[in-house]
Motif scaffolding. Structure first.
Motif, short mmCIF file in Angstrom:
data_model
loop_
_atom_site.label_atom_id
_atom_site.label_comp_id
_atom_site.label_asym_id
_atom_site.label_seq_id
_atom_site.Cartn_x
_atom_site.Cartn_y
_atom_site.Cartn_z
N ALA A 14 0.85 -1.18 0.00
CA ALA A 14 0.00 0.00 0.00
C ALA A 14 0.89 1.23 0.00
O ALA A 14 1.94 1.25 0.63
CB ALA A 14 -0.92 0.01 1.21
N GLU A 15 0.46 2.22 -0.73
CA GLU A 15 1.20 3.48 -0.79
C GLU A 15 0.25 4.60 -0.45
O GLU A 15 -0.82 4.72 -1.05
CB GLU A 15 1.77 3.66 -2.19
N LEU A 16 0.62 5.40 0.55
CA LEU A 16 -0.22 6.53 0.93
C LEU A 16 0.09 7.73 0.03
O LEU A 16 1.21 7.90 -0.41
CB LEU A 16 0.03 6.92 2.39
N ALA A 17 -0.92 8.53 -0.22
CA ALA A 17 -0.74 9.75 -0.99
C ALA A 17 -0.92 10.93 -0.03
O ALA A 17 -2.02 11.43 0.14
CB ALA A 17 -1.76 9.80 -2.13
N VAL A 31 -3.22 3.80 -2.44
CA VAL A 31 -3.10 2.96 -3.63
C VAL A 31 -2.75 1.57 -3.13
O VAL A 31 -1.72 1.37 -2.48
CB VAL A 31 -2.02 3.49 -4.59
N TRP A 32 -3.61 0.59 -3.40
CA TRP A 32 -3.48 -0.77 -2.87
C TRP A 32 -3.28 -1.74 -4.01
O TRP A 32 -4.00 -1.71 -5.00
CB TRP A 32 -4.76 -1.09 -2.10
N SER A 33 -2.33 -2.64 -3.86
CA SER A 33 -2.14 -3.67 -4.88
C SER A 33 -1.88 -5.02 -4.23
O SER A 33 -1.41 -5.09 -3.10
CB SER A 33 -0.98 -3.30 -5.81
N ALA A 34 -2.23 -6.05 -4.95
CA ALA A 34 -2.03 -7.40 -4.44
C ALA A 34 -1.33 -8.24 -5.49
O ALA A 34 -1.39 -7.97 -6.66
CB ALA A 34 -3.35 -8.04 -4.09
#
Length: 34
Positions: A14-17, A31-34
């Motif tokens: 996860a990346e915070l903006a 922004v979330w990725s799996a």
């Protein structure tokens, strides 16, 4: 009958903006990725 299946390890990130932070509503976009 019991069957066991081994699955590969999964990663998530996860990346915070920070520029989307809203102090009034206490939210931030992620922004979330799996």
């Amino acid at each position: 009958m019991e069957t066991m299946i081994e699955l590969p390890a999964m990663r998530r990130s996860a990346e915070l903006a920070p520029n989307t932070a809203d102090a009034n509503s206490r939210t931030v976009e992620v922004v979330w990725s799996a």
